[in-house]
Design a protein around this motif. Structure first.
Motif, short mmCIF file in Angstrom:
data_model
loop_
_atom_site.label_atom_id
_atom_site.label_comp_id
_atom_site.label_asym_id
_atom_site.label_seq_id
_atom_site.Cartn_x
_atom_site.Cartn_y
_atom_site.Cartn_z
N LEU A 95 0.83 -1.10 0.08
CA LEU A 95 -0.04 0.09 -0.12
C LEU A 95 1.09 1.13 0.06
O LEU A 95 0.43 2.13 -0.66
CB LEU A 95 -0.76 0.04 1.19
CG LEU A 95 -2.12 -0.97 1.26
CD1 LEU A 95 -2.87 -0.86 2.47
CD2 LEU A 95 -3.01 -0.96 0.17
N SER A 96 2.04 1.24 0.95
CA SER A 96 2.65 2.29 0.87
C SER A 96 3.32 2.62 -0.66
O SER A 96 3.65 3.68 -0.86
CB SER A 96 3.67 2.28 1.91
OG SER A 96 4.88 3.05 1.92
N GLY A 97 3.90 1.53 -1.32
CA GLY A 97 4.29 1.73 -2.51
C GLY A 97 3.44 2.17 -3.50
O GLY A 97 3.72 3.11 -4.37
N GLU A 100 3.04 5.90 -2.99
CA GLU A 100 4.10 6.62 -3.40
C GLU A 100 4.24 6.77 -5.05
O GLU A 100 4.49 7.64 -5.39
CB GLU A 100 5.51 6.06 -3.09
CG GLU A 100 5.89 6.21 -1.48
CD GLU A 100 7.10 5.60 -1.02
OE1 GLU A 100 7.61 4.65 -1.99
OE2 GLU A 100 7.40 5.52 -0.13
N THR A 101 3.82 5.60 -5.74
CA THR A 101 3.81 5.63 -7.03
C THR A 101 2.42 6.64 -7.43
O THR A 101 2.75 7.26 -8.40
CB THR A 101 3.07 4.24 -7.49
OG1 THR A 101 4.30 3.31 -7.18
CG2 THR A 101 3.17 4.17 -9.04
N GLN A 102 1.47 6.38 -6.85
CA GLN A 102 0.16 7.52 -7.10
C GLN A 102 0.68 8.77 -6.87
O GLN A 102 0.49 9.74 -7.63
CB GLN A 102 -1.05 7.07 -6.31
CG GLN A 102 -1.48 5.74 -6.85
CD GLN A 102 -2.74 5.51 -5.82
OE1 GLN A 102 -3.12 6.06 -4.67
NE2 GLN A 102 -3.64 4.39 -6.27
N GLN A 103 1.57 8.97 -5.82
CA GLN A 103 2.04 10.40 -5.31
C GLN A 103 2.90 11.03 -6.67
O GLN A 103 2.82 12.13 -7.01
CB GLN A 103 2.83 10.62 -4.21
CG GLN A 103 3.26 12.03 -3.85
CD GLN A 103 2.13 12.82 -3.57
OE1 GLN A 103 1.05 12.33 -3.21
NE2 GLN A 103 2.58 14.28 -3.53
N GLN A 104 3.94 10.10 -7.10
CA GLN A 104 4.61 10.26 -8.27
C GLN A 104 3.82 10.60 -9.40
O GLN A 104 4.32 11.61 -10.19
CB GLN A 104 5.72 9.10 -8.36
CG GLN A 104 6.55 8.99 -7.05
CD GLN A 104 7.69 7.94 -7.46
OE1 GLN A 104 7.54 7.26 -8.41
NE2 GLN A 104 8.56 7.79 -6.58
N VAL A 108 3.80 14.05 -11.39
CA VAL A 108 4.23 14.23 -12.71
C VAL A 108 3.17 14.82 -13.80
O VAL A 108 3.38 15.67 -14.69
CB VAL A 108 4.37 12.80 -13.51
CG1 VAL A 108 4.45 12.87 -14.98
CG2 VAL A 108 5.93 12.11 -13.00
N GLN A 109 1.72 14.51 -13.26
CA GLN A 109 0.70 15.02 -14.01
C GLN A 109 0.67 16.35 -13.63
O GLN A 109 0.26 17.49 -14.65
CB GLN A 109 -0.62 14.39 -13.52
CG GLN A 109 -0.78 12.86 -14.13
CD GLN A 109 -1.03 12.89 -15.57
OE1 GLN A 109 -1.48 13.83 -16.43
NE2 GLN A 109 -0.39 11.79 -16.14
N MET A 110 0.94 16.85 -12.48
CA MET A 110 0.80 18.35 -12.08
C MET A 110 1.91 19.04 -12.75
O MET A 110 1.63 20.03 -13.47
CB MET A 110 0.97 18.42 -10.49
CG MET A 110 -0.09 18.22 -9.67
SD MET A 110 -1.64 19.11 -10.02
CE MET A 110 -0.75 20.72 -9.39
#
Length: 225
Positions: A95-97, A100-104, A108-110
């Protein structure tokens, strides 16, 4: 006869009494001996190999087996809990990974959106600048055109040049004009140009007719006076 019978009864009674006394004495001796034997037996009793020992050992083995069984069950429960703990840690890490992937991905989208917004802002600024330049250029051309027209209106050919004479005949007529500023004379004919104007016609009546587009200038004989 009676006396004999009495004597025999007395003897019999005495014998019975003697026998009873002896029997009682023997009974007492037996009781004493049994007590001694019981005490010695208890003192010298060896429990090893006895039925009591076997029963006790069986009970102990039964208790030990039950305890071993419970210990084995506890070990299984502990192993199960350890496995579940490891599984939970793995899920937490997963879940943490993913977080982090979703945050990255979000970052990137931002960044892409910000870059696109900056690009649009730059294009908007460039369009505004071009529009301003075009507007300024249009105004400049309008002012220049107005100034040019005003200058031409203020300084027509008739004010800059003076018709001196017209010579020749027919279509071979030529005219001589003088620059009022420099005093220089020029000879012009039909089709020739003068300060951007084209000589359209030359005649004694109308003088010299010059055109530039829709604009028309005339140097007539009146100017020779």
């Amino acid at each position: 006869m009676l006396n004999k019978i009495k004597k025999m009864l007395i003897v019999l009674v005495c014998g019975v009494m003697a026998t009873g006394a002896s029997f009682a004495e023997d009974e007492i001796m037996v009781d004493i001996d049994m007590e001694d034997v019981s005490a010695n037996a208890v003192a010298n009793y060896d429990v090893n190999g006895s039925v009591f020992k076997q029963i006790t050992d069986l009970e102990q083995e039964k208790v030990l087996m039950q305890l071993e069984k419970e210990k084995a069950q506890l070990d299984l429960d502990l192993d199960r809990l350890a496995a579940e703990k490891i599984k939970l840690h793995m899920e937490i890490e997963a879940l943490s990974g993913r977080a982090e992937t979703q945050q990255q991905e979000f970052e990137v989208q931002m960044a892409k959106l910000e870059a696109e917004a900056a690009k649009l802002e730059q294009e908007k600024a460039e369009l505004a600048e071009k529009a301003e330049e075009k507007q300024t250029s249009t105004k400049t051309k309008s002012v220049s055109s107005i100034t040019s027209n005003a200058s031409e209106e203020e300084n027509p050919i008739s004010k800059k040049y003076k018709l001196i004479n017209v010579i020749g005949a027919g279509s071979q007529l030529q005219a001589t004009v003088t620059d009022l500023t420099t005093g220089q004379s020029k000879r012009i004919a039909v089709g020739k140009s003068l300060d951007g104007f084209v000589v359209k016609s030359i005649s004694l009546d109308e003088g010299v007719v010059l055109v530039k587009g829709s604009e028309k200038q005339v140097l007539n004989v009146v100017n020779t006076k």
